[in-house]
Design an enzyme around this catalytic site. Sequence first.
Site, PDB file in Angstrom:
ATOM      1  CB  SER A  51      -0.970  -0.165   1.444  1.00  0.00           C
ATOM      2  OG  SER A  51      -1.572   1.092   1.481  1.00  0.00           O
ATOM      3  CE1 TYR A  72      -4.354  -1.927   4.615  1.00  0.00           C
ATOM      4  CE2 TYR A  72      -3.640   0.428   4.219  1.00  0.00           C
ATOM      5  CZ  TYR A  72      -3.863  -1.189   3.776  1.00  0.00           C
ATOM      6  OH  TYR A  72      -3.918  -1.558   2.426  1.00  0.00           O
TER       7      TYR A  72
END
Length: 335
Positions: free
Chosen positions: A127, A152
């Site tokens: 990501s 995350y």
Amino acid sequence: MRVLVTGAAGFIGFHLVQRLLQDGVQVVGIDNLNAYYDVRLKQARLNQLTGHPRFSFRCLDLSDRKTTAQLFKEQPFDGVVHLAAQAGVRYSIDNPDTYVDSNLVGFMNVLEGCRHQHVNHLVFASSSSVYGTNRKVPFSTTDNVDHPISLYAATKKANELMAHSYSHLYGFPVTGLRFFTVYGPWGRPDMAYFKFVDAIASNRSIDVYNHGKMQRDFTYIDDVIEGLVRVFHRPPQVDSSHAPYKIYNIGNHSPVSLMHFIEVIEDKLGKTAQKNFLPMQPGDVHATYADITDLNQDVGFAPQTPLEEGMEQFVQWYRIYTATSSMPAAPVIAQ
């Protein structure tokens, strides 16, 4: 060729499976169909895939070590595309255990399966969140990413490290893709663009964080899938760290201001948004901007879809989906 796609009922996974089936690939898809967002959307995606002669689906939680190991034992895979993960920056603040189970334990079980089955190539989703508060733009894969600002992002950085160690130790090719704000038809309802369209279309106000002073490198789903497929068919060679391992950014290489993005949505909907201007949220970043030089050089990737065209496609899909989504989704049958 038989390929395992994890997260097959997810946004990117669904589109990838469609593309692989079009290319004549046999696909095994798995997903745990969790309730992070409306499961009816996940099942609606699967309904587009079920029945295809080269597609089979299993409802499976990758954090379950025994069932994941059994999956890899049952049949050989020529390649694995691992897209399953617990997504969302802000959700990780209140639900950290979910990220550990899915993004760390689940990923470890996938690595073990690839190791024991001698998979030819593992491609996994990282990501753009790993860049945290980096100020140098565009973001390059050579930048230091040791300071994540959300759990995350930390799990995605951990995935990259775990993957590198396995590639180095066991010699199987691994490629990680740092996705930059992917959008398009069948997208995730927790994403800002989906929330904006849904709220404006329903005459509700939208929350605009950091008073609109943000930029995002919005990347259309078709461009992402094209880049992903090209990478999948080009396993990396041994690098300077003595591992067949590579990390790429996959983005549009063209950041857009949040306020302009909202204007594009307003134009496509023919409505003006009621805006609530709010301060920055915890874990969020001011800007994302992908340097895709390596991806272009290695596989010829170059985004083709202008924002206006991509949002037109999303709005058209949204109108059709919301007009029919009250219909109950057909049950998913694990195979």
